[in-house]
Design a protein around this motif. Structure first.
Motif, PDB file in Angstrom:
ATOM      1  N   ASP A 111      11.326   5.118  -7.124  1.00 54.02           N
ATOM      2  CA  ASP A 111      11.003   4.365  -5.908  1.00 54.02           C
ATOM      3  C   ASP A 111      10.408   3.014  -6.307  1.00 54.02           C
ATOM      4  OD1 ASP A 111      10.053   3.521  -3.358  1.00 54.02           O
ATOM      5  OD2 ASP A 111       9.774   5.615  -2.758  1.00 54.02           O
ATOM      6  N   ILE A 112      10.914   1.940  -5.727  1.00 54.82           N
ATOM      7  CA  ILE A 112      10.448   0.604  -6.111  1.00 54.82           C
ATOM      8  C   ILE A 112       9.723  -0.113  -4.974  1.00 54.82           C
ATOM      9  CG2 ILE A 112      12.215   0.311  -7.881  1.00 54.82           C
ATOM     10  CD1 ILE A 112      13.739  -1.488  -5.869  1.00 54.82           C
ATOM     11  N   HIS A 113       9.334   0.611  -3.949  1.00 51.99           N
ATOM     12  CA  HIS A 113       8.616   0.001  -2.831  1.00 51.99           C
ATOM     13  C   HIS A 113       7.131  -0.135  -3.176  1.00 51.99           C
ATOM     14  CE1 HIS A 113      12.280   1.671  -0.969  1.00 51.99           C
ATOM     15  NE2 HIS A 113      12.181   0.608  -0.187  1.00 51.99           N
ATOM     16  N   GLU A 114       6.542  -1.276  -2.839  1.00 54.76           N
ATOM     17  CA  GLU A 114       5.161  -1.485  -3.269  1.00 54.76           C
ATOM     18  C   GLU A 114       4.269  -2.261  -2.316  1.00 54.76           C
ATOM     19  OE1 GLU A 114       4.962  -3.720  -6.868  1.00 54.76           O
ATOM     20  OE2 GLU A 114       6.335  -5.277  -6.188  1.00 54.76           O
TER      21      GLU A 114
ATOM     22  N   VAL B   3      -0.825   8.077  -5.131  1.00 54.19           N
ATOM     23  CA  VAL B   3       0.606   8.165  -5.429  1.00 54.19           C
ATOM     24  C   VAL B   3       1.400   7.823  -4.170  1.00 54.19           C
ATOM     25  CG1 VAL B   3       2.415   9.595  -6.414  1.00 54.19           C
ATOM     26  CG2 VAL B   3       0.024  10.026  -7.026  1.00 54.19           C
ATOM     27  N   SER B   4       2.160   6.748  -4.236  1.00 58.52           N
ATOM     28  CA  SER B   4       2.915   6.271  -3.083  1.00 58.52           C
ATOM     29  C   SER B   4       4.395   6.614  -3.198  1.00 58.52           C
ATOM     30  CB  SER B   4       2.755   4.749  -2.957  1.00 58.52           C
ATOM     31  OG  SER B   4       3.529   4.244  -1.887  1.00 58.52           O
ATOM     32  N   ALA B   5       5.019   6.862  -2.043  1.00 59.10           N
ATOM     33  CA  ALA B   5       6.474   7.072  -1.975  1.00 59.10           C
ATOM     34  C   ALA B   5       6.945   6.623  -0.601  1.00 59.10           C
ATOM     35  CB  ALA B   5       6.823   8.537  -2.198  1.00 59.10           C
ATOM     36  N   LEU B   6       8.030   5.867  -0.558  1.00 60.08           N
ATOM     37  CA  LEU B   6       8.529   5.394   0.736  1.00 60.08           C
ATOM     38  C   LEU B   6       9.820   6.096   1.149  1.00 60.08           C
ATOM     39  CD1 LEU B   6       7.481   3.185   2.745  1.00 60.08           C
ATOM     40  CD2 LEU B   6       9.391   1.800   1.972  1.00 60.08           C
ATOM     41  N   LEU B   7      10.398   6.861   0.257  1.00 60.12           N
ATOM     42  CA  LEU B   7      11.683   7.508   0.546  1.00 60.12           C
ATOM     43  C   LEU B   7      11.534   9.026   0.558  1.00 60.12           C
ATOM     44  CD1 LEU B   7      13.847   5.377  -1.931  1.00 60.12           C
ATOM     45  CD2 LEU B   7      13.529   4.957   0.516  1.00 60.12           C
TER      46      LEU B   7
ATOM     47  N   ARG C  38      -9.235  13.307  -8.274  1.00 59.55           N
ATOM     48  CA  ARG C  38      -8.551  13.670  -7.031  1.00 59.55           C
ATOM     49  C   ARG C  38      -7.230  12.924  -6.929  1.00 59.55           C
ATOM     50  NH1 ARG C  38     -12.466  15.612  -3.465  1.00 59.55           N
ATOM     51  NH2 ARG C  38     -14.272  16.321  -4.649  1.00 59.55           N
ATOM     52  N   VAL C  39      -6.221  13.586  -6.373  1.00 57.23           N
ATOM     53  CA  VAL C  39      -4.911  12.979  -6.168  1.00 57.23           C
ATOM     54  C   VAL C  39      -4.662  12.818  -4.676  1.00 57.23           C
ATOM     55  CG1 VAL C  39      -2.429  13.158  -6.550  1.00 57.23           C
ATOM     56  CG2 VAL C  39      -4.019  14.026  -8.284  1.00 57.23           C
ATOM     57  N   ILE C  40      -4.413  11.587  -4.233  1.00 58.02           N
ATOM     58  CA  ILE C  40      -4.109  11.336  -2.829  1.00 58.02           C
ATOM     59  C   ILE C  40      -2.717  10.735  -2.713  1.00 58.02           C
ATOM     60  CG2 ILE C  40      -6.538  11.051  -2.233  1.00 58.02           C
ATOM     61  CD1 ILE C  40      -6.082   8.027  -2.142  1.00 58.02           C
ATOM     62  N   VAL C  41      -2.101  10.904  -1.547  1.00 60.40           N
ATOM     63  CA  VAL C  41      -0.724  10.447  -1.361  1.00 60.40           C
ATOM     64  C   VAL C  41      -0.618   9.569  -0.122  1.00 60.40           C
ATOM     65  CG1 VAL C  41       0.266  12.448  -2.527  1.00 60.40           C
ATOM     66  CG2 VAL C  41      -0.091  12.535  -0.051  1.00 60.40           C
ATOM     67  N   GLY C  42       0.435   8.738  -0.109  1.00 57.79           N
ATOM     68  CA  GLY C  42       0.692   7.874   1.029  1.00 57.79           C
ATOM     69  C   GLY C  42       2.141   7.434   1.026  1.00 57.79           C
ATOM     70  N   GLY C  43       2.509   6.715   2.082  1.00 58.52           N
ATOM     71  CA  GLY C  43       3.891   6.268   2.217  1.00 58.52           C
ATOM     72  C   GLY C  43       4.514   6.816   3.482  1.00 58.52           C
ATOM     73  N   ALA C  44       5.577   6.159   3.942  1.00 55.06           N
ATOM     74  CA  ALA C  44       6.192   6.487   5.229  1.00 55.06           C
ATOM     75  C   ALA C  44       6.538   7.962   5.429  1.00 55.06           C
ATOM     76  CB  ALA C  44       7.429   5.623   5.441  1.00 55.06           C
TER      77      ALA C  44
ATOM     78  N   SER D 297      -3.451   9.212   3.639  1.00 47.52           N
ATOM     79  CA  SER D 297      -3.754   8.191   4.631  1.00 47.52           C
ATOM     80  C   SER D 297      -2.482   7.458   5.009  1.00 47.52           C
ATOM     81  CB  SER D 297      -4.777   7.187   4.102  1.00 47.52           C
ATOM     82  OG  SER D 297      -5.013   6.179   5.067  1.00 47.52           O
ATOM     83  N   GLU D 298      -2.410   7.068   6.265  1.00 46.58           N
ATOM     84  CA  GLU D 298      -1.206   6.384   6.721  1.00 46.58           C
ATOM     85  C   GLU D 298      -1.290   4.866   6.581  1.00 46.58           C
ATOM     86  OE1 GLU D 298      -0.514   7.202  10.814  1.00 46.58           O
ATOM     87  OE2 GLU D 298      -2.400   6.323  11.508  1.00 46.58           O
ATOM     88  N   ASP D 299      -2.484   4.348   6.290  1.00 46.89           N
ATOM     89  CA  ASP D 299      -2.592   2.894   6.122  1.00 46.89           C
ATOM     90  C   ASP D 299      -3.709   2.554   5.143  1.00 46.89           C
ATOM     91  OD1 ASP D 299      -5.097   2.908   7.532  1.00 46.89           O
ATOM     92  OD2 ASP D 299      -4.021   2.850   9.433  1.00 46.89           O
ATOM     93  N   ALA D 300      -3.808   1.262   4.824  1.00 43.79           N
ATOM     94  CA  ALA D 300      -4.763   0.815   3.800  1.00 43.79           C
ATOM     95  C   ALA D 300      -6.209   1.019   4.219  1.00 43.79           C
ATOM     96  CB  ALA D 300      -4.514  -0.656   3.468  1.00 43.79           C
ATOM     97  N   ILE D 301      -6.500   0.799   5.490  1.00 42.05           N
ATOM     98  CA  ILE D 301      -7.871   0.985   5.968  1.00 42.05           C
ATOM     99  C   ILE D 301      -8.281   2.437   5.810  1.00 42.05           C
ATOM    100  CG2 ILE D 301      -9.398   0.854   7.969  1.00 42.05           C
ATOM    101  CD1 ILE D 301      -8.545  -1.845   6.856  1.00 42.05           C
TER     102      ILE D 301
END
Length: 215
Positions: A103-106, A149-153, A177-183, A199-203
């Motif tokens: 995944d290359i979304h950033e 750890v982010s993923a958009l797909l 701790r491991v947290i995840v995000g992305g669409a 979390s669904e957003d940066a805030i």
């Protein structure tokens, strides 16, 4: 004089005006304002306001990114002086970020990184297309408290599960701790793969990280 300068700093971040924030940082140094005060009393309140407005839908992602960059420009000028004066900001925690392999979304990840860095965290951004083992190695190298750890797909989000499994196998949790995000991610997905949060957003990500490190 300082209060007026702090107000201008705050406004430069709200406006997302990186040139103005940089000029104000230089002026603060020239006027003898402690760089830590410039950050905490001038620029941070501006970013906090933008975050609050983003959370209620009054501002949008492009606004957040411009404000975060304005903050970054100011901090880049002030931090070397703080280090020279041995008045570095207290580090609330160490965070490793990256987008999963394939995944290359950033954009979202970058915004989270900027927000965390300006909120007092030490951030190590691994970039995109990050192999699960690299997350583990970076966490060990930097003594990370949190790994984001982010993923958009939907086709790459399984990589988040792999990262969690790698951290378990390496014996790094629960200290790290491991947290995840992305669409495609969600709180349900985070629970399913055994992650420590979502979390669904940066805030929300900043709030989550602060909560996890007890800051």
């Amino acid at each position: 004089m300082s209060e007026e300068l702090f107000a201008q700093m705050r406004q430069s971040v709200i406006d997302g005006d990186a040139a103005a924030s940089a000029a104000l940082a230089e002026r603060a140094l020239a006027n003898g304002v402690p760089p830590l005060d410039a950050i905490d009393k001038g620029f941070v309140p501006g970013l906090t306001y933008v975050g609050e407005q983003f959370a209620i839908g009054e501002l949008f992602l492009p606004d957040m990114m411009l404000s975060a960059r304005a903050m970054q420009r100011a901090v880049a000028i002030l931090e070397p002086v703080m280090k020279a004066e041995a008045t570095e900001r207290h580090v609330l925690g160490r965070v490793v970020l990256g987008t999963v392999k394939g995944d290359i979304h950033e954009i979202g990840k970058n915004l989270v990184g900027m927000m965390l860095a300006t909120s007092g965290f030490e951030v190590h951004d691994l970039g995109v297309n990050v192999d699960p083992d690299r997350f583990v190695a970076a966490a060990q190298e930097h003594g990370a408290d949190i790994v984001g750890v982010s993923a958009l797909l939907t086709t790459t989000m399984a990589g988040q599960r792999t990262v969690v499994e790698k951290f378990d196998a390496a014996g790094l949790r629960p200290k790290c701790r491991v947290i995840v995000g992305g669409a495609p991610a969600s709180a349900t997905w985070a629970a399913e793969i055994g992650a420590d949060g979502y979390s669904e957003d940066a805030i929300g990500a900043v709030a989550l990280v602060r909560q996890l490190v007890g800051a």
